[in-house]
Design a protein around this motif. Structure first.
Motif, PDB file in Angstrom:
ATOM      1  N   VAL A   8      -4.256  -7.284  -6.890  1.00 43.88           N
ATOM      2  CA  VAL A   8      -5.110  -6.924  -6.062  1.00 43.88           C
ATOM      3  C   VAL A   8      -5.501  -5.932  -5.358  1.00 43.88           C
ATOM      4  O   VAL A   8      -4.628  -6.190  -4.340  1.00 43.88           O
ATOM      5  CB  VAL A   8      -5.434  -8.442  -5.318  1.00 43.88           C
ATOM      6  CG1 VAL A   8      -6.541  -8.540  -4.450  1.00 43.88           C
ATOM      7  CG2 VAL A   8      -5.616  -9.601  -6.290  1.00 43.88           C
ATOM      8  N   TRP A   9      -6.274  -4.928  -5.502  1.00 48.80           N
ATOM      9  CA  TRP A   9      -6.641  -3.486  -4.532  1.00 48.80           C
ATOM     10  C   TRP A   9      -8.096  -3.827  -3.745  1.00 48.80           C
ATOM     11  O   TRP A   9      -8.839  -4.340  -3.623  1.00 48.80           O
ATOM     12  CB  TRP A   9      -7.418  -2.205  -5.545  1.00 48.80           C
ATOM     13  CG  TRP A   9      -7.960  -1.039  -4.850  1.00 48.80           C
ATOM     14  CD1 TRP A   9      -7.079  -0.888  -3.854  1.00 48.80           C
ATOM     15  CD2 TRP A   9      -8.945  -0.601  -5.497  1.00 48.80           C
ATOM     16  NE1 TRP A   9      -7.479   0.469  -3.411  1.00 48.80           N
ATOM     17  CE2 TRP A   9      -8.662   0.269  -4.876  1.00 48.80           C
ATOM     18  CE3 TRP A   9      -9.575  -0.243  -6.566  1.00 48.80           C
ATOM     19  CZ2 TRP A   9      -9.448   1.634  -4.788  1.00 48.80           C
ATOM     20  CZ3 TRP A   9     -10.018   0.716  -6.374  1.00 48.80           C
ATOM     21  CH2 TRP A   9      -9.937   1.927  -5.905  1.00 48.80           C
ATOM     22  N   LEU A  10      -7.195  -3.958  -2.400  1.00 46.55           N
ATOM     23  CA  LEU A  10      -8.163  -4.098  -0.843  1.00 46.55           C
ATOM     24  C   LEU A  10      -8.230  -3.065  -0.441  1.00 46.55           C
ATOM     25  O   LEU A  10      -7.872  -1.942  -0.622  1.00 46.55           O
ATOM     26  CB  LEU A  10      -6.625  -5.544  -0.068  1.00 46.55           C
ATOM     27  CG  LEU A  10      -6.469  -6.248  -0.798  1.00 46.55           C
ATOM     28  CD1 LEU A  10      -5.308  -7.406  -0.171  1.00 46.55           C
ATOM     29  CD2 LEU A  10      -7.365  -7.368  -0.674  1.00 46.55           C
ATOM     30  N   PRO A  33      -1.190  -7.947  -3.807  1.00 44.09           N
ATOM     31  CA  PRO A  33      -1.971  -7.283  -3.059  1.00 44.09           C
ATOM     32  C   PRO A  33      -1.532  -6.166  -2.996  1.00 44.09           C
ATOM     33  O   PRO A  33      -0.874  -5.888  -2.064  1.00 44.09           O
ATOM     34  CB  PRO A  33      -2.003  -8.147  -1.450  1.00 44.09           C
ATOM     35  CG  PRO A  33      -0.935  -9.506  -2.136  1.00 44.09           C
ATOM     36  CD  PRO A  33       0.093  -9.009  -3.102  1.00 44.09           C
ATOM     37  N   VAL A  34      -2.531  -5.423  -2.809  1.00 44.24           N
ATOM     38  CA  VAL A  34      -2.075  -3.820  -2.228  1.00 44.24           C
ATOM     39  C   VAL A  34      -2.653  -2.811  -1.330  1.00 44.24           C
ATOM     40  O   VAL A  34      -4.314  -3.156  -1.676  1.00 44.24           O
ATOM     41  CB  VAL A  34      -2.216  -2.422  -3.291  1.00 44.24           C
ATOM     42  CG1 VAL A  34      -2.839  -2.889  -4.535  1.00 44.24           C
ATOM     43  CG2 VAL A  34      -1.174  -1.057  -2.805  1.00 44.24           C
ATOM     44  N   TYR A  35      -2.291  -2.396  -0.396  1.00 42.06           N
ATOM     45  CA  TYR A  35      -3.255  -1.487  -0.234  1.00 42.06           C
ATOM     46  C   TYR A  35      -2.818   0.315   0.152  1.00 42.06           C
ATOM     47  O   TYR A  35      -1.922   0.279   0.291  1.00 42.06           O
ATOM     48  CB  TYR A  35      -4.031  -1.666   1.720  1.00 42.06           C
ATOM     49  CG  TYR A  35      -4.636  -0.863   2.408  1.00 42.06           C
ATOM     50  CD1 TYR A  35      -6.350  -1.173   2.466  1.00 42.06           C
ATOM     51  CD2 TYR A  35      -4.729   0.443   2.847  1.00 42.06           C
ATOM     52  CE1 TYR A  35      -7.084  -0.351   3.017  1.00 42.06           C
ATOM     53  CE2 TYR A  35      -5.268   1.184   3.615  1.00 42.06           C
ATOM     54  CZ  TYR A  35      -7.273   0.644   3.754  1.00 42.06           C
ATOM     55  OH  TYR A  35      -7.437   1.127   3.875  1.00 42.06           O
ATOM     56  N   VAL A  36      -4.389   0.521  -0.395  1.00 43.66           N
ATOM     57  CA  VAL A  36      -3.851   2.357  -0.915  1.00 43.66           C
ATOM     58  C   VAL A  36      -4.961   2.829   0.682  1.00 43.66           C
ATOM     59  O   VAL A  36      -5.880   3.258   0.849  1.00 43.66           O
ATOM     60  CB  VAL A  36      -3.952   2.859  -1.990  1.00 43.66           C
ATOM     61  CG1 VAL A  36      -3.497   4.174  -2.649  1.00 43.66           C
ATOM     62  CG2 VAL A  36      -3.710   1.487  -3.184  1.00 43.66           C
ATOM     63  N   LEU A  37      -3.883   3.555   1.361  1.00 48.37           N
ATOM     64  CA  LEU A  37      -4.189   4.570   2.580  1.00 48.37           C
ATOM     65  C   LEU A  37      -4.977   5.893   1.808  1.00 48.37           C
ATOM     66  O   LEU A  37      -3.426   6.860   0.908  1.00 48.37           O
ATOM     67  CB  LEU A  37      -3.175   4.943   2.992  1.00 48.37           C
ATOM     68  CG  LEU A  37      -3.661   5.412   4.524  1.00 48.37           C
ATOM     69  CD1 LEU A  37      -4.545   5.594   5.180  1.00 48.37           C
ATOM     70  CD2 LEU A  37      -2.583   5.878   5.891  1.00 48.37           C
ATOM     71  N   VAL A  83      -2.678   6.041  -7.511  1.00 51.71           N
ATOM     72  CA  VAL A  83      -1.896   4.850  -7.884  1.00 51.71           C
ATOM     73  C   VAL A  83      -1.171   3.878  -7.478  1.00 51.71           C
ATOM     74  O   VAL A  83      -0.689   3.384  -8.495  1.00 51.71           O
ATOM     75  CB  VAL A  83      -1.764   4.767  -5.366  1.00 51.71           C
ATOM     76  CG1 VAL A  83      -0.510   3.855  -4.740  1.00 51.71           C
ATOM     77  CG2 VAL A  83      -1.392   6.429  -5.097  1.00 51.71           C
ATOM     78  N   LEU A  84      -2.417   3.563  -8.239  1.00 45.96           N
ATOM     79  CA  LEU A  84      -2.730   1.906  -8.609  1.00 45.96           C
ATOM     80  C   LEU A  84      -2.378   2.283 -10.389  1.00 45.96           C
ATOM     81  O   LEU A  84      -2.151   1.344 -10.671  1.00 45.96           O
ATOM     82  CB  LEU A  84      -4.373   1.490  -8.446  1.00 45.96           C
ATOM     83  CG  LEU A  84      -4.968   1.340  -7.224  1.00 45.96           C
ATOM     84  CD1 LEU A  84      -6.462   1.054  -6.692  1.00 45.96           C
ATOM     85  CD2 LEU A  84      -3.715  -0.563  -6.650  1.00 45.96           C
ATOM     86  N   ASP A  85      -2.932   2.866 -10.987  1.00 44.40           N
ATOM     87  CA  ASP A  85      -2.493   3.583 -11.950  1.00 44.40           C
ATOM     88  C   ASP A  85      -1.130   3.136 -12.642  1.00 44.40           C
ATOM     89  O   ASP A  85      -0.495   2.898 -13.390  1.00 44.40           O
ATOM     90  CB  ASP A  85      -3.195   4.543 -12.829  1.00 44.40           C
ATOM     91  CG  ASP A  85      -2.530   5.073 -14.219  1.00 44.40           C
ATOM     92  OD1 ASP A  85      -2.463   4.329 -15.060  1.00 44.40           O
ATOM     93  OD2 ASP A  85      -1.849   6.143 -14.806  1.00 44.40           O
ATOM     94  N   ARG A  86      -0.400   3.865 -11.342  1.00 43.45           N
ATOM     95  CA  ARG A  86       0.931   3.451 -11.325  1.00 43.45           C
ATOM     96  C   ARG A  86       1.763   2.354 -11.296  1.00 43.45           C
ATOM     97  O   ARG A  86       2.486   2.320 -11.790  1.00 43.45           O
ATOM     98  CB  ARG A  86       1.645   5.084 -10.168  1.00 43.45           C
ATOM     99  CG  ARG A  86       1.914   6.081 -11.404  1.00 43.45           C
ATOM    100  CD  ARG A  86       2.618   7.486  -9.993  1.00 43.45           C
ATOM    101  NE  ARG A  86       1.995   7.083  -8.771  1.00 43.45           N
ATOM    102  CZ  ARG A  86       1.980   8.160  -7.774  1.00 43.45           C
ATOM    103  NH1 ARG A  86       0.632   8.543  -9.059  1.00 43.45           N
ATOM    104  NH2 ARG A  86       1.212   7.960  -6.963  1.00 43.45           N
ATOM    105  N   ALA A 116      -8.668   5.574 -15.968  1.00 44.20           N
ATOM    106  CA  ALA A 116      -7.394   6.151 -16.179  1.00 44.20           C
ATOM    107  C   ALA A 116      -6.056   4.815 -16.861  1.00 44.20           C
ATOM    108  O   ALA A 116      -5.319   5.574 -17.388  1.00 44.20           O
ATOM    109  CB  ALA A 116      -6.301   6.252 -14.874  1.00 44.20           C
ATOM    110  N   LEU A 117      -6.751   3.275 -16.445  1.00 46.37           N
ATOM    111  CA  LEU A 117      -5.948   2.612 -16.858  1.00 46.37           C
ATOM    112  C   LEU A 117      -5.980   2.552 -18.004  1.00 46.37           C
ATOM    113  O   LEU A 117      -6.577   2.696 -19.108  1.00 46.37           O
ATOM    114  CB  LEU A 117      -6.496   1.517 -16.334  1.00 46.37           C
ATOM    115  CG  LEU A 117      -6.958   1.124 -14.808  1.00 46.37           C
ATOM    116  CD1 LEU A 117      -7.625  -0.111 -14.512  1.00 46.37           C
ATOM    117  CD2 LEU A 117      -4.674   0.844 -14.417  1.00 46.37           C
ATOM    118  N   PRO A 118      -4.026   2.309 -18.584  1.00 43.90           N
ATOM    119  CA  PRO A 118      -4.169   1.882 -20.083  1.00 43.90           C
ATOM    120  C   PRO A 118      -4.936   0.302 -20.445  1.00 43.90           C
ATOM    121  O   PRO A 118      -5.498  -0.608 -19.482  1.00 43.90           O
ATOM    122  CB  PRO A 118      -2.613   0.969 -20.777  1.00 43.90           C
ATOM    123  CG  PRO A 118      -2.155   1.329 -18.601  1.00 43.90           C
ATOM    124  CD  PRO A 118      -3.052   1.863 -17.816  1.00 43.90           C
TER     125      PRO A 118
END
Ligand code: FAD
Length: 464
Positions: A8-10, A33-37, A83-86, A116-118
């Motif tokens: 879950v990309w927050l 759950p992930v937050y990317v700064l 970051v999310l793709d990785r 980017a996503l497979p």
């Protein structure tokens, strides 16, 4: 339920309840759950200082709430799509779930992530941060609205929104957690100087803080139409930073307000402005930097050392106009300013001082805890007169008249302590009343002279 993890990309949706991306992920497998700064996505608008303070505390609260459900928050930093793709590849995730966001850089990032996503990783976007999905409220001929009133009327056709969904009871954890940054290493909080003391006193970022504000407001919602213009009172909800960061959904606010009963249409109409602003920015992604009206393309805003000194006086709340100064100091001390005073301060900057609204927009962006790309730009263009739907430039607010009319004595007293000894009747204009304390600045420009200058500039713009 599958064992394939669901990410879950927050972003600005930092809540557990009525969070369709989280609900969908939780129903389909273990959740990450992930937050990317992200300060790096191209053309990204970096979050301002006040927003970073809020974000720190909101992420800490979200992590606590997730842990209470058996989960936790993963923190990563960098270009969000990369970051999310990785992360998806690293964890073998089957899907990334996210709420749609409409800031131009987030729309770009969503496109980049999808590319980017497979193929094995689905990218599922959900609605949930507006009363109705931006772009979905259209006129009979299928066009988006530019003017608020018909937009609001048409939005009404989509109301009431569906009932808000409760938080998932349990959120399954993956077999192993991926690495996470430490929140304290992100440096989101001010250090030297620590300007956030007033913020801590005023706000409780996070979903629980949002619900508490909503509960307190529910008791006063019926008086909103009368009290919302009086800055000395707590007449409005103060939900804006919670709504901006998505700690509470507007749909939850809608239904709670309706349940509170009484005459709530004025309040719901204000909530509608939030949807309206996002719909405008969807049509005009550069709205925070480009005036909509052609008359403002070459507007002779003041520049140079004198204008810079005036801008600085405005920012510091030292214009000599107590209502303006009270607002600007409330903003600096608490990260928030009452709406009526935002309008007065914005009008003062653009008309009395003839300083470009984009300077004000940038200052608000850095200092407001509710700084919102769409709402900030839309309101600044509205006040300046340059927007698609806007006040006319020649409607110049009289700060002293506004101050008296909206009974700001208590508000001025709270935020401008130099005027503590001045009587109520004189506090709106102590200089005129001959009782300006030496510590309080003289007016940086007389009202009448400012008004005449603004009207003359406007006449020259219109006259070509
Ligand atoms: C120059 C200027 C800049 C502004 N910049 C922002 C901003 O960056 N972020 C922001 O959220 N609001 C902005 N506003 C709008 C408004 O001032 C705030 O939303 C409001 O003061 C927040 O206080 P509240 O939560 O008590 O609002 P309430 O009166 O309780 O309203 C409830 C909610 O409705 C929404 N809302 C109310 N008025 C507006 C409005 N005019 N435009 C958009 N949404 C609205 C907010 O989400 C608010 O929380 C700006 C207004 C002006 C005049």
């Amino acid at each position: 339920m599958s064992v394939t993890p669901q990410i879950v990309w927050l972003r600005r949706d930092l809540r557990l309840a009525d969070q369709p991306a989280l609900a969908e992920a939780a129903a389909n497998g273990p959740v990450i759950p992930v937050y990317v700064l992200d300060d790096e996505t191209p053309r990204q608008r970096r979050m301002g200082g006040a927003s970073r303070w809020w974000l720190h505390h909101s992420l800490a609260a979200l992590d606590r709430d997730l842990r209470a459900k058996g989960s936790r928050l993963i923190l990563r930093r960098g270009v969000a799509a990369q970051v999310l793709d990785r992360l998806a590849r690293e964890t073998g995730a089957g899907a990334i779930h996210a709420l749609r966001h409409y800031e131009p850089w987030w729309r770009n990032a969503e496109r980049a992530l999808k590319e980017a996503l497979p193929e094995s990783v689905a990218f599922q976007r959900h609605d949930g941060n507006y009363l109705a999905p931006p772009g979905s409220v259209l006129s009979g001929s299928g066009q988006p609205y530019r003017i608020y009133t018909p937009f609001w009327r048409a939005l009404g056709q989509h109301m009431p929104p569906p009932l808000p969904q409760p938080a998932p009871v349990h959120i399954a954890a993956p077999a192993s957690w991926p690495d996470s940054d430490e929140l304290n290493d992100w440096g989101l909080l001010p250090t030297h100087p620590d300007w956030a003391g007033g913020f801590r006193a005023e706000w409780t970022p996070g979903e629980a803080g949002a619900l508490e504000r909503l509960g307190a407001f529910g008791l006063r919602a019926a008086d909103y139409a009368v009290r919302r213009n009086l800055p000395a009172l707590e007449g409005t909800s103060r939900l804006s930073p919670h709504l901006h960061f998505g700690e509470i959904s507007p749909v939850t606010v809608w239904h709670a307000t309706m349940a509170a009963g009484g005459s709530v249409s004025t309040f719901l109409g204000e909530l509608g402005w939030r949807d309206y602003a996002q719909n405008i920015v969807l049509q005009r992604p550069d709205y925070a930097s480009q005036p909509a009206s052609a008359a403002f393309a070459q507007f002779p805003w003041r520049n140079g050392a004198e204008a810079a000194a005036d801008l600085s006086a405005w920012q510091q709340g030292r214009t000599g106009y107590p209502i303006v100064d009270a607002g600007m100091r409330q903003l600096w001390a608490s990260g928030w300013m009452h709406n009526r005073v935002r309008m007065i301060a914005a009008s003062f900057l653009t008309k009395h001082l003839l300083i470009d609204w984009r300077e004000g927009e940038r200052w608000f962006w850095d200092t407001l805890v509710d700084a919102d790309h769409a709402s900030n730009a839309t309101n600044w263009q509205w006040v300046a007169g340059s927007g698609v739907d806007a006040n006319m430039f020649v409607r110049i607010m009289t700060p002293l008249g506004q101050s008296e009319k909206f009974d700001a004595a208590g508000y001025i007293r709270q935020w401008v302590p130099e005027l503590a000894g001045v009587a109520d009747a004189a506090i709106h204009d102590p200089e005129e009343a001959g009782c300006r304390p030496a510590a309080y600045p003289r007016k940086i420009i007389a009202h009448r002279a400012a008004r005449e200058r603004a009207l003359a500039v406007w006449a020259s713009v219109k006259g070509g």
